[in-house]
Write a protein that holds these residues in place. Structure first.
Motif, mmCIF file in Angstrom:
data_model
loop_
_atom_site.group_PDB
_atom_site.id
_atom_site.type_symbol
_atom_site.label_atom_id
_atom_site.label_comp_id
_atom_site.label_asym_id
_atom_site.label_seq_id
_atom_site.Cartn_x
_atom_site.Cartn_y
_atom_site.Cartn_z
ATOM 1 N N ASP A 70 1.010 -1.268 -0.088
ATOM 2 C CA ASP A 70 0.047 -0.110 -0.142
ATOM 3 C C ASP A 70 0.949 1.075 -0.139
ATOM 4 O O ASP A 70 1.491 1.803 0.842
ATOM 5 C CB ASP A 70 -0.853 -0.055 1.148
ATOM 6 C CG ASP A 70 -2.016 1.025 1.060
ATOM 7 O OD1 ASP A 70 -1.736 1.888 0.761
ATOM 8 O OD2 ASP A 70 -3.022 0.690 1.660
ATOM 9 N N LEU A 71 1.340 1.718 -1.304
ATOM 10 C CA LEU A 71 2.119 2.771 -1.321
ATOM 11 C C LEU A 71 1.600 4.017 -0.617
ATOM 12 O O LEU A 71 2.275 4.967 -0.075
ATOM 13 C CB LEU A 71 2.435 3.081 -2.919
ATOM 14 C CG LEU A 71 3.335 2.263 -3.613
ATOM 15 C CD1 LEU A 71 3.643 2.583 -4.899
ATOM 16 C CD2 LEU A 71 4.828 2.362 -2.815
ATOM 17 N N ALA A 72 0.159 4.523 -0.932
ATOM 18 C CA ALA A 72 -0.329 5.365 -0.122
ATOM 19 C C ALA A 72 0.063 5.617 1.596
ATOM 20 O O ALA A 72 0.229 6.533 1.959
ATOM 21 C CB ALA A 72 -1.774 5.633 -0.538
ATOM 22 N N ALA A 73 -0.305 4.459 1.925
ATOM 23 C CA ALA A 73 -0.183 4.313 3.417
ATOM 24 C C ALA A 73 1.232 4.459 3.888
ATOM 25 O O ALA A 73 1.343 5.039 4.784
ATOM 26 C CB ALA A 73 -0.788 2.847 3.861
ATOM 27 N N ALA A 74 2.119 3.970 3.028
ATOM 28 C CA ALA A 74 3.392 3.910 3.433
ATOM 29 C C ALA A 74 3.977 5.374 3.363
ATOM 30 O O ALA A 74 4.723 6.027 4.234
ATOM 31 C CB ALA A 74 4.377 3.161 2.488
ATOM 32 N N SER A 75 3.428 6.296 2.379
ATOM 33 C CA SER A 75 3.866 7.528 2.158
ATOM 34 C C SER A 75 3.204 8.263 3.320
ATOM 35 O O SER A 75 3.929 9.223 4.019
ATOM 36 C CB SER A 75 3.454 8.235 0.820
ATOM 37 O OG SER A 75 3.908 7.395 -0.262
ATOM 38 N N GLU A 76 1.846 8.135 3.701
ATOM 39 C CA GLU A 76 1.267 8.796 4.874
ATOM 40 C C GLU A 76 1.907 8.841 6.086
ATOM 41 O O GLU A 76 1.866 9.334 6.871
ATOM 42 C CB GLU A 76 -0.089 8.346 4.792
ATOM 43 C CG GLU A 76 -0.748 8.879 3.740
ATOM 44 C CD GLU A 76 -2.482 8.223 3.455
ATOM 45 O OE1 GLU A 76 -2.692 7.607 4.556
ATOM 46 O OE2 GLU A 76 -2.999 8.237 2.388
ATOM 47 N N ASN A 77 2.588 7.596 6.210
ATOM 48 C CA ASN A 77 3.205 7.223 7.345
ATOM 49 C C ASN A 77 4.887 7.480 7.367
ATOM 50 O O ASN A 77 5.549 7.066 8.171
ATOM 51 C CB ASN A 77 2.970 5.729 7.998
ATOM 52 C CG ASN A 77 1.570 5.549 8.292
ATOM 53 O OD1 ASN A 77 1.185 5.922 9.580
ATOM 54 N ND2 ASN A 77 0.702 5.411 7.436
ATOM 55 N N GLY A 78 5.229 8.146 6.417
ATOM 56 C CA GLY A 78 6.620 8.347 6.456
ATOM 57 C C GLY A 78 7.324 7.311 6.209
ATOM 58 O O GLY A 78 8.790 7.027 6.562
ATOM 59 N N VAL A 79 7.060 5.942 5.490
ATOM 60 C CA VAL A 79 7.852 4.899 5.085
ATOM 61 C C VAL A 79 8.413 4.943 3.699
ATOM 62 O O VAL A 79 7.464 5.091 2.751
ATOM 63 C CB VAL A 79 6.848 3.703 5.625
ATOM 64 C CG1 VAL A 79 7.814 2.332 5.287
ATOM 65 C CG2 VAL A 79 6.427 3.718 7.011
ATOM 66 N N TRP A 80 9.618 4.644 3.556
ATOM 67 C CA TRP A 80 10.277 4.387 2.210
ATOM 68 C C TRP A 80 9.790 3.146 1.587
ATOM 69 O O TRP A 80 9.628 2.269 2.264
ATOM 70 C CB TRP A 80 11.575 4.830 2.129
ATOM 71 C CG TRP A 80 12.271 5.890 2.469
ATOM 72 C CD1 TRP A 80 12.677 6.531 3.599
ATOM 73 C CD2 TRP A 80 12.476 7.030 1.347
ATOM 74 N NE1 TRP A 80 13.285 7.679 3.457
ATOM 75 C CE2 TRP A 80 13.099 8.173 2.110
ATOM 76 C CE3 TRP A 80 12.001 7.265 -0.011
ATOM 77 C CZ2 TRP A 80 13.308 9.321 1.571
ATOM 78 C CZ3 TRP A 80 12.197 8.404 -0.494
ATOM 79 C CH2 TRP A 80 13.120 9.480 0.212
ATOM 80 N N VAL A 81 9.148 3.309 0.421
ATOM 81 C CA VAL A 81 9.246 2.209 -0.502
ATOM 82 C C VAL A 81 10.249 1.893 -1.648
ATOM 83 O O VAL A 81 10.557 2.918 -2.280
ATOM 84 C CB VAL A 81 7.829 1.817 -0.943
ATOM 85 C CG1 VAL A 81 7.590 0.476 -1.696
ATOM 86 C CG2 VAL A 81 6.884 1.937 0.279
#
Length: 329
Positions: A77-88
């Motif tokens: 879930d790229l959106a969730a990762a970005s919203e939580n400051g997590v690099w993918v």
């Protein structure tokens, strides 16, 4: 101590190095853990096939990076990762050759009827019915490559050695790049209509889901063969099965299916049919990228990305850099 979660088997050399530098939790084998049982301790994830959801990301207060061991991102879930400051991140090019070679392993197995021929020998029937096992040669045939990135270009290079004509279709590919690879860049419908073999190398996006369905199958030659080593959702499997059973196309070989991650005891369950009932369909269990060489490169690159992020640096192959920078701003 740094804690790393690794979803599936990776190269032993890379795993050895990770264990020297971090506490490791794995999502496979006899030491398998449920990610949600350890999520509050995890700093980085190396992810292969497991589906990584918003709930998993939001339950991970220390998580800084999800490093894909490969190139596809439809299981994150790229959106969730970005919203939580997590690099993918991903490992571009790491399995290009492995996947390209598997395309031809599938293609030759299908066109030369390798599996039924080998099964007859195993059953003790060396000569009985051998006259039925007539294949066709690749030389002089037209190969249609859908998606002309690193894997598509490598497929083209191998196809040239077989003496094949190459068509390619990709909305962002340049005609001169295709020409340099010995391919003619064409529209999708032209490719479906003109190719003897169609091989898919496109990402799974809303715009590409079921990009091959009844309409597209109807454009193909009755002698056409379809190969998919990319993502299962690119093909409407119900339409494909019907086309195969009706003789609308000659055959198909798949390394990926829509049901992956759900229930693979009957991979075509959604079509209410058994694989054994579709003799011109060959399926392998998502192994196209599984070579020692590809595992070593993907593992090395993904571990390097984790180390970089945990050290406070920017990763080399980020997939959500733009969104993260917006969030910081």
């Amino acid at each position: 101590m740094t804690a790393i979660y690794i979803s599936d088997v990776i190269h032993e050399n890379v795993m050895r190095d990770i264990r020297k530098n971090a506490l490791v939790h794995v999502g496979y084998g006899p030491s398998k853990v449920n990610y949600l049982d350890v999520c509050d301790t995890i700093d980085g994830v190396i992810l292969r096939a497991e589906i990584f959801t918003r709930d998993m990301i939001e339950a991970s207060p220390r998580l800084k990076i999800i490093a894909r061991h490969g190139v596809g991102t439809d299981n994150v879930d790229l959106a969730a990762a970005s919203e939580n400051g997590v690099w993918v991140t991903s490992t571009p090019g790491s399995n290009s050759n492995a996947v390209a070679e598997h395309v031809f392993a599938l293609l030759l197995s299908l066109t030369r009827q390798i599996v039924p021929a080998a099964n007859r020998v195993l059953a003790g029937n060396w000569a009985e019915g051998r006259g039925d096992l007539v294949g066709f040669e690749l030389s002089g045939r037209t190969l249609g490559i859908v998606g002309f990135g690193a894997i598509g270009k490598r497929v083209a290079a191998i196809a040239k050695s077989f003496g094949m004509r190459i068509l390619a279709s990709d909305p962002i590919a340049a005609a001169q790049d295709a020409a340099a690879a010995g391919a003619d860049l064409v529209e999708l419908d032209t490719l479906y209509d003109g190719a003897d073999i169609i091989t898919l190398h496109a990402p799974l996006l809303p715009s590409t889901r079921h990009m091959i369905s009844a309409r597209e199958l109807g454009l193909m030659k009755k002698t056409a063969v379809v190969i998919n080593t990319s993502r299962g959702g690119l093909i409407d499997e119900d339409a494909l099965v019907q086309a195969l059973l009706n003789g609308d196309i000659a055959g198909a070989a798949m390394d990926v299916l829509e049901a992956e991650g759900i229930d693979m005891k009957n991979p075509l369950a959604q079509n209410r049919i058994q694989l054994s009932e579709v003799p011109n369909l060959l399926v392998t269990p998502h192994i196209a990228g599984q070579t020692q060489e590809a595992f070593l490169e993907a593992g090395t690159k993904s571990w390097a990305e984790v180390q970089a992020v945990l050290a406070g640096d920017t990763p080399a192959f980020p997939l959500n850099a733009k969104d993260l920078r917006k969030l910081v701003a």
